[in-house]
Design a protein around this motif. Structure first.
Motif, PDB file in Angstrom:
ATOM      1  N   GLU A 109      -5.484  -2.146  19.153  1.00 30.05           N
ATOM      2  CA  GLU A 109      -4.499  -2.197  18.064  1.00 30.05           C
ATOM      3  C   GLU A 109      -3.171  -2.669  18.645  1.00 30.05           C
ATOM      4  OE1 GLU A 109      -1.613   0.464  15.230  1.00 30.05           O
ATOM      5  OE2 GLU A 109      -2.996   1.476  16.593  1.00 30.05           O
ATOM      6  N   PHE A 110      -2.652  -3.740  18.098  1.00 30.20           N
ATOM      7  CA  PHE A 110      -1.328  -4.234  18.469  1.00 30.20           C
ATOM      8  C   PHE A 110      -0.344  -3.718  17.424  1.00 30.20           C
ATOM      9  CE2 PHE A 110      -4.476  -7.184  20.079  1.00 30.20           C
ATOM     10  CZ  PHE A 110      -4.071  -7.372  21.393  1.00 30.20           C
ATOM     11  N   TYR A 111       0.690  -3.040  17.883  1.00 30.44           N
ATOM     12  CA  TYR A 111       1.592  -2.378  16.932  1.00 30.44           C
ATOM     13  C   TYR A 111       3.047  -2.531  17.348  1.00 30.44           C
ATOM     14  CZ  TYR A 111       1.958   1.280  20.511  1.00 30.44           C
ATOM     15  OH  TYR A 111       2.182   1.955  21.687  1.00 30.44           O
ATOM     16  N   ASP A 112       3.908  -2.279  16.406  1.00 29.00           N
ATOM     17  CA  ASP A 112       5.347  -2.174  16.654  1.00 29.00           C
ATOM     18  C   ASP A 112       5.720  -0.709  16.401  1.00 29.00           C
ATOM     19  OD1 ASP A 112       8.116  -2.080  16.558  1.00 29.00           O
ATOM     20  OD2 ASP A 112       8.320  -4.012  15.555  1.00 29.00           O
ATOM     21  N   PRO A 113       6.274  -0.007  17.401  1.00 30.18           N
ATOM     22  CA  PRO A 113       6.572   1.424  17.229  1.00 30.18           C
ATOM     23  C   PRO A 113       7.556   1.721  16.103  1.00 30.18           C
ATOM     24  CG  PRO A 113       7.582   0.563  19.229  1.00 30.18           C
ATOM     25  CD  PRO A 113       6.656  -0.486  18.738  1.00 30.18           C
ATOM     26  N   CYS A 115       7.445   0.078  13.217  1.00 34.88           N
ATOM     27  CA  CYS A 115       6.766  -0.319  11.976  1.00 34.88           C
ATOM     28  C   CYS A 115       6.266   0.922  11.244  1.00 34.88           C
ATOM     29  CB  CYS A 115       5.616  -1.263  12.304  1.00 34.88           C
ATOM     30  SG  CYS A 115       4.383  -1.451  11.015  1.00 34.88           S
ATOM     31  N   GLY A 116       6.687   1.082   9.988  1.00 35.44           N
ATOM     32  CA  GLY A 116       6.280   2.249   9.214  1.00 35.44           C
ATOM     33  C   GLY A 116       4.780   2.328   9.018  1.00 35.44           C
ATOM     34  N   ALA A 117       4.146   1.181   8.756  1.00 31.73           N
ATOM     35  CA  ALA A 117       2.692   1.157   8.566  1.00 31.73           C
ATOM     36  C   ALA A 117       1.966   1.564   9.842  1.00 31.73           C
ATOM     37  CB  ALA A 117       2.249  -0.232   8.119  1.00 31.73           C
ATOM     38  N   CYS A 118       2.512   1.149  10.993  1.00 33.11           N
ATOM     39  CA  CYS A 118       1.906   1.503  12.285  1.00 33.11           C
ATOM     40  C   CYS A 118       2.034   3.001  12.546  1.00 33.11           C
ATOM     41  CB  CYS A 118       2.572   0.724  13.413  1.00 33.11           C
ATOM     42  SG  CYS A 118       2.437  -1.078  13.266  1.00 33.11           S
ATOM     43  N   GLN A 119       3.185   3.552  12.238  1.00 33.43           N
ATOM     44  CA  GLN A 119       3.396   4.987  12.434  1.00 33.43           C
ATOM     45  C   GLN A 119       2.460   5.803  11.543  1.00 33.43           C
ATOM     46  OE1 GLN A 119       7.557   5.502  11.646  1.00 33.43           O
ATOM     47  NE2 GLN A 119       8.216   4.348  13.439  1.00 33.43           N
ATOM     48  N   ALA A 120       2.295   5.355  10.295  1.00 33.01           N
ATOM     49  CA  ALA A 120       1.414   6.066   9.373  1.00 33.01           C
ATOM     50  C   ALA A 120      -0.055   5.941   9.782  1.00 33.01           C
ATOM     51  CB  ALA A 120       1.608   5.528   7.955  1.00 33.01           C
ATOM     52  N   PHE A 121      -0.387   4.836  10.443  1.00 32.45           N
ATOM     53  CA  PHE A 121      -1.775   4.565  10.829  1.00 32.45           C
ATOM     54  C   PHE A 121      -2.165   5.262  12.128  1.00 32.45           C
ATOM     55  CE2 PHE A 121      -4.832   1.576  12.941  1.00 32.45           C
ATOM     56  CZ  PHE A 121      -5.912   1.822  12.120  1.00 32.45           C
ATOM     57  N   LYS A 122      -1.197   5.729  12.871  1.00 29.57           N
ATOM     58  CA  LYS A 122      -1.424   6.266  14.224  1.00 29.57           C
ATOM     59  C   LYS A 122      -2.578   7.267  14.278  1.00 29.57           C
ATOM     60  CE  LYS A 122       0.839   9.174  17.695  1.00 29.57           C
ATOM     61  NZ  LYS A 122       2.120   9.777  18.146  1.00 29.57           N
ATOM     62  N   LYS A 159       0.960 -11.762  14.747  1.00 29.60           N
ATOM     63  CA  LYS A 159       2.023 -12.159  13.821  1.00 29.60           C
ATOM     64  C   LYS A 159       2.422 -11.033  12.875  1.00 29.60           C
ATOM     65  CE  LYS A 159       1.860 -16.401  15.372  1.00 29.60           C
ATOM     66  NZ  LYS A 159       2.941 -16.935  16.249  1.00 29.60           N
ATOM     67  N   ARG A 160       1.570 -10.033  12.741  1.00 30.72           N
ATOM     68  CA  ARG A 160       1.867  -8.915  11.830  1.00 30.72           C
ATOM     69  C   ARG A 160       1.328  -7.627  12.456  1.00 30.72           C
ATOM     70  NH1 ARG A 160      -2.381 -11.785  10.032  1.00 30.72           N
ATOM     71  NH2 ARG A 160      -4.330 -10.693   9.580  1.00 30.72           N
ATOM     72  N   TYR A 161       1.794  -6.509  11.921  1.00 29.29           N
ATOM     73  CA  TYR A 161       1.426  -5.208  12.483  1.00 29.29           C
ATOM     74  C   TYR A 161       0.885  -4.288  11.386  1.00 29.29           C
ATOM     75  CZ  TYR A 161       4.851  -7.094  15.783  1.00 29.29           C
ATOM     76  OH  TYR A 161       5.556  -7.908  16.628  1.00 29.29           O
ATOM     77  N   PRO A 183      -9.622  -6.004   9.543  1.00 26.66           N
ATOM     78  CA  PRO A 183      -8.482  -5.554   8.737  1.00 26.66           C
ATOM     79  C   PRO A 183      -8.389  -4.034   8.695  1.00 26.66           C
ATOM     80  CG  PRO A 183     -10.255  -6.327   7.324  1.00 26.66           C
ATOM     81  CD  PRO A 183     -10.655  -6.680   8.723  1.00 26.66           C
ATOM     82  N   LYS A 184      -7.166  -3.546   8.795  1.00 26.38           N
ATOM     83  CA  LYS A 184      -6.950  -2.101   8.693  1.00 26.38           C
ATOM     84  C   LYS A 184      -7.339  -1.613   7.317  1.00 26.38           C
ATOM     85  CE  LYS A 184      -2.763  -0.551   7.995  1.00 26.38           C
ATOM     86  NZ  LYS A 184      -2.907   0.241   6.746  1.00 26.38           N
ATOM     87  N   GLY A 185      -6.989  -2.395   6.315  1.00 25.66           N
ATOM     88  CA  GLY A 185      -7.334  -2.032   4.954  1.00 25.66           C
ATOM     89  C   GLY A 185      -6.545  -0.831   4.460  1.00 25.66           C
ATOM     90  N   THR A 186      -6.814  -0.455   3.250  1.00 25.49           N
ATOM     91  CA  THR A 186      -6.126   0.688   2.645  1.00 25.49           C
ATOM     92  C   THR A 186      -7.111   1.813   2.319  1.00 25.49           C
ATOM     93  OG1 THR A 186      -6.379  -0.318   0.454  1.00 25.49           O
ATOM     94  CG2 THR A 186      -4.329  -0.751   1.637  1.00 25.49           C
ATOM     95  N   GLY A 187      -8.344   1.668   2.800  1.00 24.41           N
ATOM     96  CA  GLY A 187      -9.359   2.674   2.501  1.00 24.41           C
ATOM     97  C   GLY A 187      -9.294   3.863   3.441  1.00 24.41           C
ATOM     98  N   THR A 188     -10.361   4.634   3.456  1.00 30.32           N
ATOM     99  CA  THR A 188     -10.412   5.845   4.256  1.00 30.32           C
ATOM    100  C   THR A 188     -10.856   5.546   5.680  1.00 30.32           C
ATOM    101  OG1 THR A 188     -12.706   6.265   3.650  1.00 30.32           O
ATOM    102  CG2 THR A 188     -11.001   7.159   2.190  1.00 30.32           C
ATOM    103  N   ILE A 189     -10.832   6.583   6.497  1.00 25.43           N
ATOM    104  CA  ILE A 189     -11.285   6.475   7.882  1.00 25.43           C
ATOM    105  C   ILE A 189     -12.755   6.027   7.911  1.00 25.43           C
ATOM    106  CG2 ILE A 189     -11.792   7.841   9.951  1.00 25.43           C
ATOM    107  CD1 ILE A 189      -9.318   9.516   9.290  1.00 25.43           C
TER     108      ILE A 189
END
Length: 218
Positions: A109-113, A115-122, A159-161, A183-189
């Motif tokens: 996983e490439f992330y920006d610390p 990034c709100g989406a990255c923090q929520a996905f952690k 290009k995106r996180y 894709p990370k998607g918006t679904g469940t684990i």
């Protein structure tokens, strides 16, 4: 009939009523002036507090906000410190050599610390790693901070996180052309785990699944 001249004369005004009206008008004018002054002061305060000067020089715990921002920028942050993520997710910051040399299958996983989406996905990422490793214990999960390792993220064309790449064959240093983006998607684990499991199949497993599906259709 004659009308007395005295009855045609204007009656004298009531001085008390006149004074009351004047007082009301004065109060209204004073209130409007006070309201206008208050609005003006609030406008000036809002402009000042939204200005770059205020943001850079507000004192926080004995230090200016400007100094605090510099300190934060000098110390890159990471989402997967060892005390929180191990043994399921390895942060590139600590396991760079392991990342480059391991020939085992990888999920990155490439992330920006910031990034709100990255923090929520952690924590979802950590849970997904647990689920996948229950079925494929040889898979290694990594997290790469693009704030700290921009050149690495550039090498993988991030290009995106967050961006998730799967390398089912391992391939040592990990050739970006061999990566499969999931894709990370918006679904469940559960659904993300299923997508990763599908991407982690080796060429042999893909062929076996193809043959099995073909036999069922026939």
């Amino acid at each position: 009939m004659l009308i007395p001249l005295s009855s045609l004369q204007q009656r004298p005004s009531n001085p008390r009523r006149h004074n009351d009206a004047t007082s009301v008008i004065t109060q209204i004018v004073t209130y409007k002036r006070s309201l206008l002054l208050t609005i003006t002061i609030l406008g000036i305060l809002h402009y000042y507090r939204s200005s770059q000067y205020y943001k850079n020089h507000t004192v926080v715990d004995g230090q200016s906000r400007h100094d605090t921002q510099l300190k934060q920028s000098e110390t890159p942050s990471y989402l997967y410190p060892s005390n929180e993520a191990l043994p399921f997710v390895f942060d590139y910051n600590t396991y760079e050599n392991y990342f480059k040399k391991s020939n085992l299958p990888k999920v990155i996983e490439f992330y920006d610390p910031k990034c709100g989406a990255c923090q929520a996905f952690k924590y979802n990422y950590i849970e997904v790693a647990k689920k996948v490793m229950e079925q494929r214990p040889n898979v290694h999960f990594f997290g790469v901070s693009c704030e700290a390792y921009k050149s690495v993220c550039d090498d993988f064309d991030v290009k995106r996180y967050p961006k998730i790449l799967v390398f089912p064959e391992g391939n040592g240093g990990t050739n970006k052309d061999d990566g499969i983006e999931v894709p990370k998607g918006t679904g469940t684990i559960y659904f993300l785990t299923a997508r990763l499991m599908k991407a982690l199949r080796t060429k042999e497993e893909i062929e076996m699944d193809r043959v099995e599906t073909s036999n069922k259709l026939n």
